[in-house]
Write a protein that holds these residues in place. Structure first.
Motif, PDB file in Angstrom:
ATOM      1  N   LEU A  50      -3.405 -44.971 -43.845  1.00 25.47           N
ATOM      2  CA  LEU A  50      -2.920 -44.605 -45.171  1.00 25.47           C
ATOM      3  C   LEU A  50      -4.056 -44.594 -46.185  1.00 25.47           C
ATOM      4  O   LEU A  50      -4.162 -43.667 -47.000  1.00 25.47           O
ATOM      5  N   MET A  51      -4.918 -45.587 -46.148  1.00 28.16           N
ATOM      6  CA  MET A  51      -6.001 -45.621 -47.143  1.00 28.16           C
ATOM      7  C   MET A  51      -6.949 -44.447 -46.959  1.00 28.16           C
ATOM      8  O   MET A  51      -7.474 -43.899 -47.937  1.00 28.16           O
ATOM      9  N   GLY A  75       4.623 -44.178 -41.296  1.00 30.14           N
ATOM     10  CA  GLY A  75       5.143 -43.706 -40.017  1.00 30.14           C
ATOM     11  C   GLY A  75       4.770 -42.262 -39.740  1.00 30.14           C
ATOM     12  O   GLY A  75       4.372 -41.908 -38.616  1.00 30.14           O
ATOM     13  N   ALA A  76       4.876 -41.409 -40.757  1.00 32.74           N
ATOM     14  CA  ALA A  76       4.536 -39.999 -40.588  1.00 32.74           C
ATOM     15  C   ALA A  76       3.059 -39.828 -40.253  1.00 32.74           C
ATOM     16  O   ALA A  76       2.684 -39.010 -39.400  1.00 32.74           O
ATOM     17  N   LEU A  77       2.199 -40.586 -40.920  1.00 37.73           N
ATOM     18  CA  LEU A  77       0.769 -40.489 -40.655  1.00 37.73           C
ATOM     19  C   LEU A  77       0.421 -40.984 -39.258  1.00 37.73           C
ATOM     20  O   LEU A  77      -0.400 -40.385 -38.550  1.00 37.73           O
ATOM     21  N   LEU A  78       1.051 -42.085 -38.843  1.00 35.09           N
ATOM     22  CA  LEU A  78       0.763 -42.615 -37.510  1.00 35.09           C
ATOM     23  C   LEU A  78       1.285 -41.692 -36.415  1.00 35.09           C
ATOM     24  O   LEU A  78       0.629 -41.500 -35.386  1.00 35.09           O
ATOM     25  N   VAL A  79       2.449 -41.116 -36.614  1.00 32.77           N
ATOM     26  CA  VAL A  79       2.999 -40.204 -35.613  1.00 32.77           C
ATOM     27  C   VAL A  79       2.099 -38.984 -35.438  1.00 32.77           C
ATOM     28  O   VAL A  79       1.885 -38.489 -34.324  1.00 32.77           O
ATOM     29  N   ARG A  80       1.532 -38.513 -36.515  1.00 29.56           N
ATOM     30  CA  ARG A  80       0.666 -37.333 -36.452  1.00 29.56           C
ATOM     31  C   ARG A  80      -0.751 -37.660 -35.998  1.00 29.56           C
ATOM     32  O   ARG A  80      -1.366 -36.881 -35.274  1.00 29.56           O
ATOM     33  N   HIS A  81      -1.281 -38.801 -36.454  1.00 29.75           N
ATOM     34  CA  HIS A  81      -2.717 -39.043 -36.281  1.00 29.75           C
ATOM     35  C   HIS A  81      -3.056 -40.335 -35.544  1.00 29.75           C
ATOM     36  O   HIS A  81      -4.210 -40.515 -35.160  1.00 29.75           O
ATOM     37  N   GLY A  82      -2.123 -41.235 -35.388  1.00 27.83           N
ATOM     38  CA  GLY A  82      -2.431 -42.546 -34.838  1.00 27.83           C
ATOM     39  C   GLY A  82      -2.426 -42.585 -33.319  1.00 27.83           C
ATOM     40  O   GLY A  82      -2.042 -41.618 -32.642  1.00 27.83           O
ATOM     41  N   HIS A  83      -2.853 -43.715 -32.783  1.00 32.18           N
ATOM     42  CA  HIS A  83      -2.779 -43.930 -31.343  1.00 32.18           C
ATOM     43  C   HIS A  83      -1.304 -43.965 -30.938  1.00 32.18           C
ATOM     44  O   HIS A  83      -0.480 -44.581 -31.628  1.00 32.18           O
ATOM     45  N   ALA A 139       8.915 -35.247 -34.600  1.00 30.75           N
ATOM     46  CA  ALA A 139       7.983 -35.919 -33.687  1.00 30.75           C
ATOM     47  C   ALA A 139       8.527 -37.237 -33.169  1.00 30.75           C
ATOM     48  O   ALA A 139       8.151 -37.682 -32.089  1.00 30.75           O
ATOM     49  N   ASP A 140       9.403 -37.884 -33.957  1.00 31.11           N
ATOM     50  CA  ASP A 140       9.965 -39.170 -33.540  1.00 31.11           C
ATOM     51  C   ASP A 140      11.349 -39.309 -34.181  1.00 31.11           C
ATOM     52  O   ASP A 140      11.461 -39.227 -35.405  1.00 31.11           O
ATOM     53  N   PRO A 141      12.392 -39.520 -33.388  1.00 27.20           N
ATOM     54  CA  PRO A 141      13.740 -39.588 -33.956  1.00 27.20           C
ATOM     55  C   PRO A 141      13.928 -40.756 -34.922  1.00 27.20           C
ATOM     56  O   PRO A 141      14.732 -40.660 -35.856  1.00 27.20           O
ATOM     57  N   ARG A 142      13.191 -41.833 -34.730  1.00 31.86           N
ATOM     58  CA  ARG A 142      13.317 -42.974 -35.644  1.00 31.86           C
ATOM     59  C   ARG A 142      12.740 -42.641 -37.011  1.00 31.86           C
ATOM     60  O   ARG A 142      13.277 -43.050 -38.041  1.00 31.86           O
ATOM     61  N   LEU A 143      11.657 -41.884 -37.026  1.00 30.49           N
ATOM     62  CA  LEU A 143      11.094 -41.420 -38.291  1.00 30.49           C
ATOM     63  C   LEU A 143      12.037 -40.444 -38.963  1.00 30.49           C
ATOM     64  O   LEU A 143      12.274 -40.526 -40.177  1.00 30.49           O
ATOM     65  N   ASP A 144      12.595 -39.521 -38.220  1.00 30.67           N
ATOM     66  CA  ASP A 144      13.532 -38.554 -38.796  1.00 30.67           C
ATOM     67  C   ASP A 144      14.727 -39.256 -39.429  1.00 30.67           C
ATOM     68  O   ASP A 144      15.172 -38.888 -40.528  1.00 30.67           O
ATOM     69  N   ALA A 145      15.253 -40.285 -38.761  1.00 33.36           N
ATOM     70  CA  ALA A 145      16.390 -41.030 -39.306  1.00 33.36           C
ATOM     71  C   ALA A 145      15.995 -41.763 -40.582  1.00 33.36           C
ATOM     72  O   ALA A 145      16.770 -41.820 -41.553  1.00 33.36           O
ATOM     73  N   ALA A 146      14.772 -42.319 -40.606  1.00 28.91           N
ATOM     74  CA  ALA A 146      14.308 -43.028 -41.801  1.00 28.91           C
ATOM     75  C   ALA A 146      14.142 -42.077 -42.978  1.00 28.91           C
ATOM     76  O   ALA A 146      14.422 -42.435 -44.132  1.00 28.91           O
ATOM     77  N   VAL A 147      13.707 -40.851 -42.706  1.00 30.39           N
ATOM     78  CA  VAL A 147      13.557 -39.856 -43.769  1.00 30.39           C
ATOM     79  C   VAL A 147      14.926 -39.503 -44.351  1.00 30.39           C
ATOM     80  O   VAL A 147      15.087 -39.391 -45.574  1.00 30.39           O
ATOM     81  N   ARG A 148      15.927 -39.350 -43.498  1.00 29.36           N
ATOM     82  CA  ARG A 148      17.277 -39.054 -43.994  1.00 29.36           C
ATOM     83  C   ARG A 148      17.804 -40.194 -44.850  1.00 29.36           C
ATOM     84  O   ARG A 148      18.409 -39.970 -45.913  1.00 29.36           O
TER      85      ARG A 148
END
Length: 542
Positions: free
Chosen positions: A348-349, A493-501, A455-464
């Protein structure tokens, strides 16, 4: 006859590369500063070396001392530092951790600087004047004449300590002198007065409650001019070499950040020059405040990284109950959980640093994203640091409670970044202000998070869920902290899903977004890839 034999003790965490950090290196390249990686490793090896670690210890063991008068009774208002402090400062300035990016036209200059600020962590206290020097340049540009004279020296990579006329020096450092006893974060309540003079200067009279880094060469200060609250530049030494009547009354006895001096100051008709128009003081300093808030996020992320590598190093070498701690399932859970939090802060930083770099080049979309994301991050990342530091300290057991481990100093430092430049409530309310006044900032946030959709259903649910919470404007100030927390977690979460390990992203989404997590660290679900996460947090010596 010997009384004991020393065994099962952890080797010193020294001789490692502080830039050997997958989340950091990937992010630096992704955000446009891949050209800085070699220098980053050079600084990282210095930061993980024995000399720098000892400088950090000595600078805190021997904190600054105020010398208000010389032995003859003359007022001198000097702050005396241990030589280790000057070594830390010299390294930071030489590597451009201060205002150097403002004189660097390369894409990613601010990202490179953020990565260096994160990497160079033998001591947090000396980062204060470094950060303020970085932040003061955009504010100073509100007075082009002052900026033309001072900016080349503020961006110079020469550390030139000592009280002399600023424009006679090879390099300058800047501080801030904003808050007062009665106001704190409410700077509009300031009572320091500014009286105009025929030559265009002003004379300041008043008392400042917190003047950060009073040994700097010049300070940005707020005072009440005839036209209202105004920003001023106050040098410690006037152009003719005489000392400006800026009296250091006492140094603060602080919980942490002890290597750095913070002072109460009285202005006795101190000479000052206006920066920006009368009555526009808050508007003038807003860019400066945002940059110091960025450094609060970077510093918190750096503190988390230092804590988790210290914990990972300890558990890798320490045995209990017949096994190394790192091989014991519950300890693996704790260290992995700390590592997930650390990497989420780091990714994030770096995204914020990238937005800072691109907004400085006129990218309106990135400016809108930074406006909201920085306020969110200032609240959340800084708020997470103290609990993270406490849990990492506990990984060392009683050894972590002893000063020699370095963990008590890290723990004492951890509350500061949440307080400095607006405490938690100020940051949370700033998020509400941005959402209410600048609808484009939410559009930019949605675009950033939307890039990870599907990319991740848990992220999608959190966005909703977040969208539902944002649509409810009832009792919004009461719910501000909960709302900002949810914004932060979705963004991380969005940044990690796209760019993280992948292992880190999965653990984050399962625990922080999917709810498969307890109230303490070490409560990740059983299916997490602990080995992959811990390996990323374990420093390599030699």
């Amino acid at each position: 006859m010997t009384t004991h034999e020393v065994f099962n003790q952890v080797p010193p965490l020294v001789g490692y590369d502080a830039a050997d950090d997958g989340a950091l290196l990937d992010g630096v390249t992704r955000e446009g500063a891949g050209w800085a990686v070699a220098e980053l490793h050079e600084l990282g090896r210095l930061g993980g070396g024995e000399a720098a670690i000892e400088w950090g210890r000595l600078a805190n063991e021997h904190p600054p001392v105020l010398r208000s008068h010389d032995r003859y009774g003359h007022r001198v208002d000097e702050v005396e530092f241990h030589p280790a402090w000057h070594e830390l400062m010299r390294t930071a300035v030489t590597y451009g951790l201060h205002a150097a990016p403002w004189a660097d036209d390369r894409v990613g200059a601010h990202v490179a600087r953020a990565a260096k600020f994160y990497t160079w962590r033998p001591d947090a206290g000396h980062g204060c004047p470094i950060s303020m020097t970085y932040a003061c340049v955009p504010a100073l540009r509100h007075n082009p004449e002052l900026a033309a004279r001072y900016e080349p020296l503020l961006t110079a990579t020469t550390y030139d300590f000592g009280l002399r006329a600023p424009l006679s020096k090879r390099g300058l450092l800047a501080g801030m002198s904003m808050t007062e006893k009665q106001g704190g974060s409410d700077v509009r309540a300031n009572t320091t007065t500014a009286h105009p003079e025929p030559d265009g200067s002003y004379r300041l009279v008043g008392h400042k409650w917190f003047t950060s880094a009073p040994m700097c060469d010049a300070f940005l200060t707020l005072a009440q001019a005839p036209g209202g609250l105004t920003c001023f530049l106050v040098p410690r030494v006037l152009p003719d070499g005489t000392r400006n009547p800026m009296r250091l009354m006492r140094l603060k006895d602080k919980l942490g950040n002890r290597s750095n001096a913070s002072a109460e100051v009285e202005y006795e008709n101190a000479v000052a020059w206006p920066v920006g128009d009368e009555g526009r003081g808050v508007r003038t300093i807003i860019d400066m405040v945002n940059l110091t808030r960025l450094d609060c996020v970077i510093g918190a992320a750096a503190g988390m990284r230092q804590a988790v590598i210290t914990a990972a190093h300890h558990v890798t070498h320490r045995q209990a109950f017949g096994r190394y701690l790192v091989d014991q399932p519950l300890m693996r859970n704790v260290v992995a959980d700390l590592a997930v939090e650390s990497e989420a802060a780091t990714v994030l930083m770096l995204r914020l640093a990238g937005a800072t770099d691109r907004s400085a080049r006129g990218d309106a979309g990135e400016s809108a994203f930074k406006r909201l994301a920085l306020a969110i991050s200032k609240y959340w990342v800084c708020k997470r640091w103290p609990g993270h530091a406490a849990e990492a300290l506990e990984c060392l057991g009683g050894n972590g409670y002893v000063e020699e481990s370095g963990m008590p100093r890290l723990f004492r430092e951890s509350p500061l970044n949440s307080i400095w430049e607006g405490s938690g409530n100020v940051a949370a309310l700033d998020v509400l202000r941005a959402l209410g006044r600048q609808p484009q900032v939410m559009d930019a946030f949605e675009a950033e998070v939307g890039a990870a959709a599907g990319a991740d259903p848990r992220l999608d649910a959190a966005v909703r869920q977040l969208r539902a919470e944002l649509s409810d404007r009832g009792d919004v100030e009461v719910r501000a902290r909960r709302l900002v927390e949810r914004l932060a977690l979705v963004l991380q979460g969005a940044l990690l899903v796209r760019h993280g390990h992948p292992a880190v992203a999965d653990a984050f989404c399962a625990s922080r977004l999917g709810g498969d997590h307890g109230q303490a660290y070490g409560t990740l679900p059983a299916g997490v890839d602990f080995s992959a996460i811990i390996a990323r947090a374990t420093p390599k010596l030699g």
